[in-house]
Design a protein around this motif. Structure first.
Motif, PDB file in Angstrom:
ATOM      1  N   SER A  83       0.843  -1.209   0.000  1.00 31.96           N
ATOM      2  CA  SER A  83       0.000   0.000   0.000  1.00 31.96           C
ATOM      3  C   SER A  83       0.871   1.248   0.000  1.00 31.96           C
ATOM      4  N   LYS A  84       1.865   1.246   0.871  1.00 30.39           N
ATOM      5  CA  LYS A  84       2.751   2.422   0.978  1.00 30.39           C
ATOM      6  C   LYS A  84       3.531   2.615  -0.319  1.00 30.39           C
ATOM      7  N   LEU A  85       4.055   1.527  -0.866  1.00 30.14           N
ATOM      8  CA  LEU A  85       4.821   1.622  -2.117  1.00 30.14           C
ATOM      9  C   LEU A  85       3.933   2.177  -3.232  1.00 30.14           C
ATOM     10  N   PHE A  86       2.789   1.554  -3.425  1.00 31.87           N
ATOM     11  CA  PHE A  86       1.952   1.928  -4.571  1.00 31.87           C
ATOM     12  C   PHE A  86       1.376   3.334  -4.395  1.00 31.87           C
ATOM     13  N   ALA A  87       0.877   3.627  -3.207  1.00 31.46           N
ATOM     14  CA  ALA A  87       0.212   4.923  -3.001  1.00 31.46           C
ATOM     15  C   ALA A  87       1.205   6.085  -3.046  1.00 31.46           C
ATOM     16  N   SER A  88       2.399   5.892  -2.488  1.00 25.02           N
ATOM     17  CA  SER A  88       3.359   7.006  -2.477  1.00 25.02           C
ATOM     18  C   SER A  88       3.931   7.251  -3.869  1.00 25.02           C
ATOM     19  N   GLU A  89       4.178   6.164  -4.613  1.00 25.53           N
ATOM     20  CA  GLU A  89       4.653   6.337  -5.997  1.00 25.53           C
ATOM     21  C   GLU A  89       3.526   6.940  -6.843  1.00 25.53           C
ATOM     22  N   MET A  90       2.303   6.489  -6.598  1.00 20.04           N
ATOM     23  CA  MET A  90       1.140   6.982  -7.341  1.00 20.04           C
ATOM     24  C   MET A  90       0.979   8.492  -7.148  1.00 20.04           C
ATOM     25  N   VAL A  91       1.042   8.950  -5.908  1.00 17.82           N
ATOM     26  CA  VAL A  91       0.792  10.387  -5.687  1.00 17.82           C
ATOM     27  C   VAL A  91       1.940  11.224  -6.268  1.00 17.82           C
ATOM     28  N   GLY A  92       3.129  10.646  -6.350  1.00 16.33           N
ATOM     29  CA  GLY A  92       4.230  11.341  -7.022  1.00 16.33           C
ATOM     30  C   GLY A  92       3.903  11.555  -8.498  1.00 16.33           C
ATOM     31  N   ARG A  93       3.374  10.518  -9.132  1.00 17.66           N
ATOM     32  CA  ARG A  93       3.018  10.649 -10.562  1.00 17.66           C
ATOM     33  C   ARG A  93       1.837  11.614 -10.742  1.00 17.66           C
ATOM     34  N   VAL A  94       0.873  11.539  -9.828  1.00 18.70           N
ATOM     35  CA  VAL A  94      -0.299  12.425  -9.927  1.00 18.70           C
ATOM     36  C   VAL A  94       0.142  13.890  -9.772  1.00 18.70           C
ATOM     37  N   ALA A  95       1.038  14.127  -8.826  1.00 19.66           N
ATOM     38  CA  ALA A  95       1.515  15.506  -8.606  1.00 19.66           C
ATOM     39  C   ALA A  95       2.301  15.989  -9.816  1.00 19.66           C
ATOM     40  N   ASP A  96       3.071  15.099 -10.408  1.00 20.16           N
ATOM     41  CA  ASP A  96       3.847  15.479 -11.589  1.00 20.16           C
ATOM     42  C   ASP A  96       2.906  15.823 -12.755  1.00 20.16           C
ATOM     43  N   ARG A  97       1.875  15.011 -12.947  1.00 26.16           N
ATOM     44  CA  ARG A  97       0.902  15.320 -14.014  1.00 26.16           C
ATOM     45  C   ARG A  97       0.164  16.624 -13.711  1.00 26.16           C
ATOM     46  N   ALA A  98      -0.088  16.875 -12.426  1.00 26.46           N
ATOM     47  CA  ALA A  98      -0.803  18.112 -12.068  1.00 26.46           C
ATOM     48  C   ALA A  98       0.030  19.326 -12.481  1.00 26.46           C
ATOM     49  N   VAL A  99       1.333  19.278 -12.228  1.00 25.38           N
ATOM     50  CA  VAL A  99       2.193  20.391 -12.663  1.00 25.38           C
ATOM     51  C   VAL A  99       2.083  20.538 -14.180  1.00 25.38           C
ATOM     52  N   GLN A 100       2.072  19.418 -14.887  1.00 20.64           N
ATOM     53  CA  GLN A 100       2.017  19.445 -16.353  1.00 20.64           C
ATOM     54  C   GLN A 100       0.692  20.035 -16.842  1.00 20.64           C
ATOM     55  N   ILE A 101      -0.401  19.646 -16.225  1.00 22.84           N
ATOM     56  CA  ILE A 101      -1.717  20.152 -16.646  1.00 22.84           C
ATOM     57  C   ILE A 101      -1.829  21.653 -16.363  1.00 22.84           C
ATOM     58  N   PHE A 102      -1.300  22.073 -15.228  1.00 19.42           N
ATOM     59  CA  PHE A 102      -1.334  23.495 -14.891  1.00 19.42           C
ATOM     60  C   PHE A 102      -0.317  24.292 -15.738  1.00 19.42           C
ATOM     61  N   GLY A 103       0.640  23.599 -16.317  1.00 18.42           N
ATOM     62  CA  GLY A 103       1.638  24.285 -17.148  1.00 18.42           C
ATOM     63  C   GLY A 103       2.446  25.268 -16.324  1.00 18.42           C
ATOM     64  N   GLY A 104       2.650  26.458 -16.880  1.00 17.70           N
ATOM     65  CA  GLY A 104       3.439  27.479 -16.168  1.00 17.70           C
ATOM     66  C   GLY A 104       2.875  27.748 -14.785  1.00 17.70           C
ATOM     67  N   ALA A 105       1.539  27.721 -14.677  1.00 10.52           N
ATOM     68  CA  ALA A 105       0.900  27.996 -13.379  1.00 10.52           C
ATOM     69  C   ALA A 105       1.228  26.904 -12.363  1.00 10.52           C
ATOM     70  N   GLY A 106       1.525  25.713 -12.859  1.00 12.96           N
ATOM     71  CA  GLY A 106       1.889  24.621 -11.964  1.00 12.96           C
ATOM     72  C   GLY A 106       3.242  24.821 -11.324  1.00 12.96           C
ATOM     73  N   TYR A 107       4.043  25.663 -11.967  1.00 12.95           N
ATOM     74  CA  TYR A 107       5.414  25.887 -11.492  1.00 12.95           C
ATOM     75  C   TYR A 107       5.498  27.129 -10.599  1.00 12.95           C
ATOM     76  N   VAL A 108       4.388  27.870 -10.563  1.00 15.78           N
ATOM     77  CA  VAL A 108       4.355  29.150  -9.842  1.00 15.78           C
ATOM     78  C   VAL A 108       3.703  28.938  -8.474  1.00 15.78           C
TER      79      VAL A 108
END
Ligand code: COS
Length: 382
Positions: A319-344
């Motif tokens: 659970s810890k392995l999958f969920a922590s790796e998962m939220v890392g990928r979700v956060a990375d995609r969130a930055v990508q979807i927000f684009g420049g705003a994701g970096y600000v």
């Protein structure tokens, strides 16, 4: 005993409202100041958050693991630094005592832990004992009716506020591994115990980690938790449980990020239409949602198994392995979807991206979880 469904819904609703109305509005401010306002900590105490996992007979809410994970998911919808304020009381700082303490130890400490009057810390990690936690060098020498502790602990969450530490120390230097380690309940005010300055960290500002130094700290023998030489097993069982809790929080942060992505993608227009209309954006949202649902199913199923009395060392690590790796990928995609705003900084996405990075490291790195999963799978024969 599990709460009846109505009470459980009320609890989850209450936490959801507290997060939305009291915590989310100040999450940027908390990150900026690296501190959670005292009145907010007071409200957490009133809500019973410090005692979520402490048995009712000692003043806690006595939640099951499944209920605690559901609350963890709600808490993940804001900066995880808030959860940290009471996270050690709910998890690694108290559970050694709950699982292995005798009646006198429980009666002495658990009511204060449940109310939040006493903050607890779990002192396992050392400069030379991180992933290899059986390599603990802090010494506990028996001297009549006390143990004398000498050594140093590192990156100890909430050490700067703690009134009570669960400390793993070596009672038998002839046994090099975990078998020579014992666990102790060590009050903050014992002479010889000092706490370093909070470290500057990558994320989760408002949550603090510090060194803890023991110089001839005389701990009454009655404060030993469990038998001599059992300390490593105490720590491992505390961590099995903690890993489920963290996995729940990871799911909550992922759900929050996905909701933020959906809101932003619906509003933000490019090429004459909302981002949400673009299939490449939709693909990222779909991947995040699928993985988040899978992690939620895994963590809740594992928690229910623990509640049913099954050994869940494997399931907790998975659970810890999958969920922590998962939220890392979700956060990375969130930055990508927000684009420049994701970096600000103003949008808060880059803050959560930094905040979630530690989930892959603390309470056992992803690589340690893999090792535990592989060992347990081989032990079970598949
Ligand atoms: N529950 C109960 N007992 C356990 C256990 C668990 N989850 N994990 C290990 N043990 C017991 C083993 O059964 C073994 O007992 P015996 O000596 O009686 O056979 C003993 O503990 C030693 O276990 P093991 O041989 O597996 O220890 P290792 O040193 O090889 O390593 C790992 C164990 C790597 C899994 C452990 O050190 C670990 O989890 N490290 C990461 C620590 C961590 O999460 N740190 C984060 C900081 S705390 S926030």
């Amino acid at each position: 005993m599990a709460l009846d469904p109505e009470t459980r819904d009320q609890l989850i609703d209450g936490v959801r409202r507290f997060v939305a109305e009291r915590l989310r509005p100040i999450e940027a401010q908390v990150a900026e100041n690296d501190a959670i306002p005292d009145h907010i900590v007071g409200e957490m105490r009133e809500l019973g958050l410090f005692g979520l996992s402490i048995p009712e007979e000692y003043g806690g809410l006595g939640l099951t693991m499944e209920e605690e994970c559901l609350v963890g998911i709600e808490l993940g919808r804001t900066s995880p630094a808030f959860r940290s304020a009471f996270g050690t009381n709910v998890g690694i700082g108290s559970q050694g005592l709950v699982m292995f303490g005798n009646d006198a130890q429980k009666a002495k400490w658990l009511p204060g832990i449940a109310s939040g009057e006493i903050v607890t810390s779990f002192a396992l990690t050392e400069p030379e004992a991180g992933s290899d936690s059986a390599a603990v060098q802090t010494r506990a020498r028996r001297d009549g009716d006390v143990y004398v502790l000498d050594g140093a602990k590192r990156y100890i969450t909430n050490a700067n506020k703690a009134g009570l530490f669960t400390v793993m120390a070596r009672t038998n230097p002839d046994i090099k591994g975990g078998g020579g380690v014992s666990a102790f309940l060590v009050p903050r005010d014992l002479p010889g115990l000092s706490v370093g300055k909070p470290e500057k960290k990558m994320g989760q500002q408002g949550a603090h980690i510090c060194d803890v130094i023991f110089e001839g700290v005389r701990v009454p023998a009655e404060n030993r938790l469990g038998a001599e030489g059992e300390g490593f097993k105490v720590a491992m069982q505390v961590l099995d449980r903690g890993r489920l809790h963290i996995a729940g929080v990871c799911v909550g942060v992922a759900e929050r990020l996905i909701a933020d992505c959906v809101a932003y993608a619906s509003e933000r227009k490019q090429f004459g239409q909302a981002l949400a209309n673009f299939q490449l954006i939709q693909a990222m949202i779909a991947d995040s949602k699928t993985e988040s649902l899978a992690a939620k199913a895994l963590v809740l199923d594992s928690a229910r198994k623990r509640d049913a009395g099954e050994g869940v060392t494997l399931e907790a690590a998975a659970s810890k392995l999958f969920a922590s790796e998962m939220v890392g990928r979700v956060a990375d995609r969130a930055v990508q979807i927000f684009g420049g705003a994701g970096y600000v900084a103003d949008y808060g996405i880059e803050r959560l991206y930094r905040d979630v990075r530690i989930f892959r490291i603390y309470e056992g790195t992803s690589q340690i979880q893999q090792l535990v999963i592989a060992r347990e799978t081989m032990k079970r024969g598949g």
